[in-house]
Each structure stands twice: as structure tokens, then as C-alpha cells.
Design a protein around this motif. Structure first.
Motif, PDB file in Angstrom:
ATOM      1  N   LYS A 202      -3.431  -5.011   9.874  1.00  0.00           N
ATOM      2  CA  LYS A 202      -2.061  -4.644   9.879  1.00  0.00           C
ATOM      3  C   LYS A 202      -1.767  -3.713   8.746  1.00  0.00           C
ATOM      4  CE  LYS A 202       0.140  -8.364  10.270  1.00  0.00           C
ATOM      5  NZ  LYS A 202       1.082  -9.406  10.530  1.00  0.00           N
ATOM      6  N   ARG A 203      -1.109  -2.625   8.873  1.00  0.00           N
ATOM      7  CA  ARG A 203      -0.799  -1.649   7.853  1.00  0.00           C
ATOM      8  C   ARG A 203       0.012  -2.672   6.537  1.00  0.00           C
ATOM      9  NH1 ARG A 203      -3.046   3.003   5.740  1.00  0.00           N
ATOM     10  NH2 ARG A 203      -1.550   3.608   3.856  1.00  0.00           N
TER      11      ARG A 203
ATOM     12  N   GLY B 181       0.190  -3.523   1.380  1.00  0.00           N
ATOM     13  CA  GLY B 181       1.158  -3.726   0.216  1.00  0.00           C
ATOM     14  C   GLY B 181       1.363  -5.168   0.042  1.00  0.00           C
ATOM     15  N   THR B 182       1.274  -6.049   0.778  1.00  0.00           N
ATOM     16  CA  THR B 182       1.495  -7.696   0.602  1.00  0.00           C
ATOM     17  C   THR B 182       0.415  -8.125  -0.083  1.00  0.00           C
ATOM     18  OG1 THR B 182       2.781  -7.834   2.438  1.00  0.00           O
ATOM     19  CG2 THR B 182       1.633  -9.818   1.746  1.00  0.00           C
ATOM     20  N   ALA B 183      -0.807  -7.569   0.187  1.00  0.00           N
ATOM     21  CA  ALA B 183      -2.116  -7.887  -0.526  1.00  0.00           C
ATOM     22  C   ALA B 183      -2.015  -7.505  -1.913  1.00  0.00           C
ATOM     23  CB  ALA B 183      -3.386  -7.258   0.053  1.00  0.00           C
ATOM     24  N   THR B 184      -1.644  -6.261  -2.344  1.00  0.00           N
ATOM     25  CA  THR B 184      -1.486  -5.547  -3.370  1.00  0.00           C
ATOM     26  C   THR B 184      -0.722  -6.802  -4.303  1.00  0.00           C
ATOM     27  OG1 THR B 184      -1.839  -3.386  -2.849  1.00  0.00           O
ATOM     28  CG2 THR B 184      -0.876  -3.673  -4.861  1.00  0.00           C
ATOM     29  N   ILE B 185       0.590  -7.105  -3.865  1.00  0.00           N
ATOM     30  CA  ILE B 185       1.548  -7.982  -4.678  1.00  0.00           C
ATOM     31  C   ILE B 185       0.810  -9.052  -5.043  1.00  0.00           C
ATOM     32  CG2 ILE B 185       3.750  -9.001  -4.697  1.00  0.00           C
ATOM     33  CD1 ILE B 185       3.736  -5.913  -5.290  1.00  0.00           C
TER      34      ILE B 185
ATOM     35  N   LEU C 201      -5.216 -10.281   6.035  1.00  0.00           N
ATOM     36  CA  LEU C 201      -4.626 -10.107   4.921  1.00  0.00           C
ATOM     37  C   LEU C 201      -5.303 -10.662   3.706  1.00  0.00           C
ATOM     38  CD1 LEU C 201      -1.914  -9.605   2.931  1.00  0.00           C
ATOM     39  CD2 LEU C 201      -1.038 -11.759   4.054  1.00  0.00           C
ATOM     40  N   ALA C 202      -5.778 -11.885   4.347  1.00  0.00           N
ATOM     41  CA  ALA C 202      -6.882 -12.881   3.289  1.00  0.00           C
ATOM     42  C   ALA C 202      -7.689 -11.942   2.828  1.00  0.00           C
ATOM     43  CB  ALA C 202      -7.283 -13.954   3.883  1.00  0.00           C
ATOM     44  N   ALA C 203      -8.627 -10.991   3.613  1.00  0.00           N
ATOM     45  CA  ALA C 203      -9.676 -10.428   3.095  1.00  0.00           C
ATOM     46  C   ALA C 203      -9.346  -9.164   2.079  1.00  0.00           C
ATOM     47  CB  ALA C 203     -10.496  -9.605   4.283  1.00  0.00           C
ATOM     48  N   LEU C 204      -8.062  -8.383   2.393  1.00  0.00           N
ATOM     49  CA  LEU C 204      -7.555  -7.551   1.696  1.00  0.00           C
ATOM     50  C   LEU C 204      -7.089  -8.080   0.207  1.00  0.00           C
ATOM     51  CD1 LEU C 204      -5.321  -5.618   4.242  1.00  0.00           C
ATOM     52  CD2 LEU C 204      -7.504  -4.538   2.908  1.00  0.00           C
TER      53      LEU C 204
END
Length: 475
Positions: free
Chosen positions: A225-226, A230-234, A11-14
Motif C-alpha cells: 500500500k502506497r 510514509g508510515t514506515a518512515t515515521i 508495512l512491517a517489512a518496509l
């Protein structure tokens, strides 16, 4: 650092990919571009429109990542799933083309704005030669591996955020409410134009600085994780939007609007110099150089990834689906940098290469964004991935419709000139790449509706070429 070749982006990388893609040169040009067009009142309205519209688009990307986890590299894949092969191609080609144009903008900015004594406005012969050397130096570095390049991007993202935060803190320290109030409606020397015209004049720069909001979606096939896509986008959207609004509004409280409008780009450096002296300009200029190089690296990766993913899904010729021993889509990268090099050479013939490349980059992103928003409407209406009677379904449909309306508004705000010039580029792209890919698959070129879309594009391109030849349209 996760091994992206094994599909392990955290998530951090995304989130770093989203932030790194969005925070490029554009954020450093916001004070001057806004001050030229409007005062704080118009700027607040512009950011309310742009921020709300792009938030809706970010929510669409989040919803699609959750409801259609089977679709990778979503920017164009969503367009294909919703509107067919040719619209999927136009989305992929438009997004890739805009990314290439954006990379040209970075070189024009870096050379023309920081070393004008040597490189002129960034489109001189010597500037073009140095740009070409830089393009191909990055090219061969990326060929060594995506993991190495992604790690560098994460480090650079941190490094370029620091000067922006320091500048914001300094603006807060020197905040003068009386000066802000004087500037609120434009202040002394404000050009006579309506509020609507003021806001419209800021719209293309807001699109440019929001480019990259889909960075996590582009790299969805690498996600650990898929749901993280979405979380990274927000997360990326919220963080960067806060920085952009602060960079735009706080300078109005430190100097007259006309003075801010008169500083050279990158205008954040000039605006800070008005407050703390020359060292502020030098400090921000170092941050801009780091930011430009980091953004160029991030967008080079995205360019190649989009072309590679489109080739894997048979929307581009299979030649561009090849990877080298380091897992890099080498042929896609070669084509990308050849095209970027050609665009760099073309800046020699432009009157204002800096703003022209910025605005063209913004407009080419609008079609992919419109199709993504449209697909969000489609899956919400069909109920794909939703429970029967779910309120979430109605909510997501409303959000997607708002994203559609915002993107259509941006087409109008951009003006006919840029829409016609984009069509000029879409026609040869269709003739060369799309027809090549369709013949490889021995598939029908166009459905009747797609043929109609291509026909409209050809007409628009013909008008654009006529405008260029006659001088009605000037790059």
C-alpha cells in the motif's frame, strides 16, 4: 515474507527496511564520538537539532509519498521532478555514491576494530584482501534473489536491536545521577571550546546514524500500500531516534566523560565494559558484528535499487536497468561492488579510513536530502495534491522549509573539505554516466542553469584536487 518481486512489501517489512538501514555501525559508535566532543548538555542540544531536522525531513518523505504516489524510488525521483534532469542525476549519483562509501566503512570497522592484531586499522593489505572476499561473497548471494536477502535483513534487524536494548537497560540499572551531573558540561579534562563548536563536532555522526530514513521511499515500488511508505518512515525514525538518544546520554551517568571518550570503537562496547566488565564488551561486539553484516546487506540492496531505478527512469545508462532471472538488478549490483572494491583499495592511502569514510558518507547524503526537502517546498507552494485553502498545505510548506534550513546548516557544519572532495567524485560521474545516458536518449546535455551547476562543480573539484595534491586536504 511478502514476495517483493510482485510488489507486496507490507508495512512491517518496509519499517524493517528503515530500521535495518538506520541501525548499522553508527549507533554503536555514538558514546565515544559524543563524549570526545561534548558532555550531556551539548549532546542534548545536538540531538534536539538533529532530531528536529531529520523529523522534518521524515515528514517531507511522508508528505511526498502521499501527494505524489506516482513517483517511485523517491530519493532521486523527487529531485528530478522538482529541479530537472541533471539535479535528478546528481541526487541519484550522490545517494548511490554515499551508499557505496558507507559499505566501505562497514568493512573497515569490522576488520580494523574487532581484529586489529590481524588487520591493523582495517586498511592494511590483508584487511583489503579479506574485505574484497566479503564484498563479492555478498554480491553473489544477493544475485540469487532480493526476496531472500530482504528476509535475511528482517531477521538480522531483530537480532541487532536486542544487544542495544540490553545495553540501555544495564545503563539504566547503573545510572548514577551524581556522575551525570559531573559530566553535564563536560566534566574533568573537557577541551576548551565553545558550546557551538562542541555541537558542530557531533553533527556529521548524527547525519551518518540517520542515513536510511528514506529506506521505505527507496523501495516504494515494492509497497503493498502506497500509504505504508510514509508510515514506515515515521515509525522507523521514532523508534531508532529513541535508541540513539538513549545510547548517547545514559553512558554519561555511569563513568567520567573522559573515560568514555577514551574507549576504542565501537565505543558502546567500551562504555558498557566500564560498567559491567569484559563480558559487556564481548556481548556488544557480537551485536555489532551482526549489525554491520546486516547493514551491509541492506545498503547493498539499496545501492543496486537506486542505480536500477535511475536507469529505468533514463537518468542512468540503460545497461543498469537489466535484471537477472531472479529479478535482481544485476548490472547495477556489479557496478556498485566494483566501485565499493575500488574505494576499499583506496583506504590503504588514508590516514584514518574509519572516520574519513564515515564523514564522506554523511556529506554525500546531504545533496539528495536537500533536493527532497526543496521539492517538498515546491509541491506545497503549488498545491499539488492538496485541497484549496487546506491548512495541511501551509503546515507541509513550513515543515519542508525547516528541512531545507537544517540540511543547509549541515553543509556548513560538515566543512569545506568534504564538500570539495564530494565534488571531485561528482565530476567524473557526470562525464561518464550522465553524458552516456543523455547520448543514449539523444537529449540535450544541459540547460543553461544545469551547465552553470556543472561549472561550479568542476571548479570545486579542481580546488579539491589541488588540495589533495598539495597536502592541504588529507583523506
Amino acid at each position: 515474507m511478502a514476495d517483493v518481486n510482485k510488489g507486496k512489501l507490507s508495512l512491517a517489512a518496509l519499517t524493517a527496511m528503515v530500521v535495518g538501514s538506520m541501525v548499522g555501525a553508527g549507533i554503536f559508535n555514538l558514546p565515544g564520538r559524543f563524549a570526545t566532543a561534548t558532555g550531556p548538555f551539548g549532546a542534548i542540544i545536538a540531538w534536539l537539532i538533529a532530531g528536529t531536522g531529520m523529523y522534518m525531513l521524515a515528514r517531507v518523505f511522508q508528505a511526498l509519498a502521499e501527494k505524489r504516489p506516482d513517483i517511485d524510488s523517491g530519493v532521486f525521483a523527487y529531485a528530478k521532478a522538482g529541479f530537472g534532469d541533471y539535479m535528478g542525476f546528481l541526487s541519484a549519483f550522490g545517494y548511490w555514491l554515499g551508499s557505496c562509501l558507507g559499505n566501505v566503512f562497514y568493512w573497515v570497522l569490522m576488520l580494523g576494530r574487532f581484529f586489529p592484531e590481524i588487520f591493523g586499522d582495517g586498511s592494511s593489505v590483508i584487511a583489503i584482501v579479506v574485505s574484497l572476499i566479503g564484498i563479492w561473497s555478498f554480491h553473489f548471494m544477493i544475485l540469487r534473489g532480493v526476496e531472500q536477502a530482504t528476509f535475511i535483513n528482517t531477521i538480522v534487524t531483530i537480532a541487532k536491536i536486542v544487544p542495544i536494548i540490553v545495553a540501555i537497560l544495564l545503563f539504566i540499572v547503573f545510572f548514577n545521577f551524581d556522575q551525570f551531573a559531573e559530566n553535564f558540561f563536560g566534566g574533568v579534562g573537557m577541551p576548551e571550546k565553545s558550546l557551538v563548536a562542541q555541537v558542530r563536532d557531533t553533527m556529521l555522526i548524527t547525519i551518518f546514524v540517520f542515513l536510511g530514513i528514506e529506506g521505505a521511499s527507496v523501495y516504494s515500488r515494492f509497497a503493498k500500500k502506497r500509504a505504508d511508505v510514509g508510515t514506515a518512515t515515521i515509525l522507523g525514525f521514532v523508534a531508532v531516534t529513541g535508541l540513539m538518544v538513549a545510547v548517547t546520554l545514559f553512558p554519561y551517568a555511569t563513568a567520567p566523560r573522559a573515560a568514555i571518550a577514551g574507549v576504542a570503537n565501537p565505543s558502546l562496547a567500551g562504555a558498557l565494559e566500564l560498567v559491567v566488565g569484559q563480558w559487556g564488551a564481548v556481548f556488544i561486539s557480537i551485536g555489532v558484528l551482526i549489525s554491520v553484516l546486516g547493514a551491509y546487506l541492506a545498503w547493498s540492496l539499496i545501492c543496486a535499487e537506486v542505480m536500477f531505478a535511475a536507469a529505468k527512469s533514463k537518468d542512468m545508462p540503460k545497461l543498469f536497468a537489466a535484471q537477472n532471472a531472479n529479478g535482481v538488478p544485476a548490472n547495477a549490483l556489479w557496478l556498485t561492488n566494483i566501485v565499493v572494491s575500488l574505494f576499499v583499495v583506496s583506504t590503504y592511502f588514508s590516514r584514518d579510513a574509519f572516520n574519513f569514510m564515515l564523514d564522506m558518507t554523511s556529506v554525500t547524503a546531504l545533496l539528495p536530502y536537500l533536493l527532497v526537502a526543496g521539492y517538498g517546498v515546491l509541491i506545497a507552494r503549488r498545491g499539488e495534491g492538496y485541497e484549496a485553502g487546506s491548512r495541511e498545505r501551509l503546515r507541509d510548506q513550513v515543515i519542508a522549509w525547516l528541512a531545507v534550513l537544517y540540511t543547509l546548516f549541515m553543509f556548513v557544519a560538515a566543512g569545506l573539505k568534504y564538500v570539495l572532495l564530494v565534488a571531485v567524485l561528482f565530476v567524473p560521474g557526470t562525464i561518464i554516466l550522465y553524458i552516456w545516458a543523455r547520448r543514449e536518449q539523444q537529449a540535450r546535455l544541459f540547460t543553461p542553469v544545469e551547465l552553470g551547476v556543472f561549472g561550479v562543480t568542476v571548479v570545486a573539484a579542481a580546488i579539491g584536487i589541488y588540495g589533495l595534491v598539495t597536502g592541504i586536504i588529507t583523506p
